[in-house]
Scaffold this motif. Structure first.
Motif, short mmCIF file in Angstrom:
data_model
loop_
_atom_site.label_atom_id
_atom_site.label_comp_id
_atom_site.label_asym_id
_atom_site.label_seq_id
_atom_site.Cartn_x
_atom_site.Cartn_y
_atom_site.Cartn_z
N SER A 132 39.47 30.18 14.13
CA SER A 132 40.73 29.61 13.98
C SER A 132 41.14 29.94 15.61
N SER A 133 40.84 30.78 16.35
CA SER A 133 41.34 30.97 17.73
C SER A 133 40.84 29.83 18.50
N LEU A 135 39.96 26.89 17.49
CA LEU A 135 40.38 25.69 17.16
C LEU A 135 41.88 25.51 17.44
N ARG A 136 42.52 26.67 17.78
CA ARG A 136 44.00 26.39 18.27
C ARG A 136 43.72 26.33 19.75
N LEU A 137 42.75 26.83 20.44
CA LEU A 137 42.52 26.79 22.02
C LEU A 137 42.13 25.08 22.29
N ASN A 139 43.11 22.58 20.09
CA ASN A 139 44.15 21.79 19.79
C ASN A 139 45.24 21.67 20.97
N ARG A 140 45.54 23.00 21.86
CA ARG A 140 46.20 22.99 22.92
C ARG A 140 45.66 21.91 23.97
N GLN A 162 34.82 21.41 14.24
CA GLN A 162 34.60 22.36 13.21
C GLN A 162 33.14 22.43 12.82
#
Length: 318
Positions: A132-133, A135-137, A139-140, A162
């Protein structure tokens, strides 16, 4: 001799590559040579034939995932399998792998229910938090809604990232099993040579899962085969590490269950996304993946029950 080779090769290398690339390649080559020399020297000084044999046999343990990837890509190209179906196949294989070893430990009373659930949930939560970390990075930093472009011209979609993270979970699972194979390789019947068949058959589903996941996300059969090949490197590298460290079976089952837990959130995320594309094909693929993995795993167990191949390592490949 080494310096003579360098003197002959370097001038031509500078014509085709930049100095930094030549320096990096040379450094890696020397490091690999020194590492291999140290390993072989350790075997020679100790006169340990079992270690040397186990070291060589461990290199063959990666054949299973590669063959599984080749089988998957061949069927995909031959039958033009759609992406939701491929993703479903990968998820079905992963879920079957995640359940296989924990269920065995419970049925043989080698691990309690509470401990098994605790390790499964712990592995799932840890891998979910890590991915999740990432993927958040991602997405930013992505430059558009669905695609991030790199300086090399390659692009990565959210689904591709993913899928790669899911392949990472397969790699961890293979690495945990490779440790057990390495422990057994030195003591195995025939110095480990006869473990190649059950170990390779046991690795088929992992290669197929990695290849199916990547092929379904990228539509690249080369990328799918590369993912299967990289997954195949996990078991040999882990087995060699186990041989060099001379570890035993103590605690390996715990690591295996944790690795099984990591498969659940990674492929669960990929499968949910596949369901949004086509529910029917995703479910059919899931069932096909479960069936394929079950056949491979049960075949391995059949071989181990009716041959002496797994006598020294029943925990590793059954």
């Amino acid at each position: 001799m080494i310096w003579i080779v360098i003197a002959e090769v370097l001038p031509d290398a500078f014509k085709e590559a930049t100095p930094s690339q030549v320096a990096s390649a040379g450094t890696l080559a020397v490091a690999f040579m020194e590492t291999l020399s140290t390993v072989l020297l350790g075997f020679t000084d100790g006169n340990n034939v079992e270690d040397a044999s186990g070291f060589l046999v461990s290199l063959v343990f990666g054949l299973g995932p590669l063959i599984g990837g080749i089988i998957l890509v061949t069927f995909s190209l031959g039958f033009s399998m759609p992406h939701p179906l491929l993703t479903g196949v990968a998820s079905g294989i992963a879920f079957r792998l995640a359940a296989w070893r924990p269920v065995q430990l419970l049925m043989t009373s080698k691990m309690g229910l509470f401990t098994t659930l605790f390790l499964l949930i712990g592995g799932s939560l840890a891998y979910h938090a890590a991915t999740s970390s990432i993927l958040r990075l991602f997405n930013r930093k992505r430059s558009s809604v669905n695609v991030i472009a790199s300086s090399s011209g390659l692009s990565l979609s959210a689904l591709t990232v993913q899928s790669l993270l899911a392949c990472g979970a397969v790699f961890l699972h293979a690495y945990a099993e490779g440790l057990a194979l390495g422990v057994a390789a030195r003591k195995a019947y025939g110095l480990g040579r006869y473990m190649v068949l059950p170990a390779s058959l046991h690795g088929l589903p992992r290669g197929a899962a990695a290849a199916s996941c990547v092929y379904g996300a990228t539509d690249s059969w080369r990328g799918a085969l590369a993912a299967a090949a990289l997954t195949g490197l996990a078991a040999p590298s882990a087995a060699i590490s186990a041989i060099l460290a001379k570890i035993d079976y103590d605690g390996l089952d715990y690591w295996m269950v944790i690795a099984c837990g990591a498969l659940i959130p990674s492929f669960g995320r990929v499968f949910r996304r596949s369901l949004r594309l086509d529910v029917r094909k995703s479910v059919v693929g899931l069932l096909v993946g479960v069936a394929f993995a079950s056949v491979c795993l049960m075949s391995t167990r059949f071989i181990c029950l009716h041959t002496p191949y797994c006598n020294s390592a029943p925990e590793a490949v059954t």
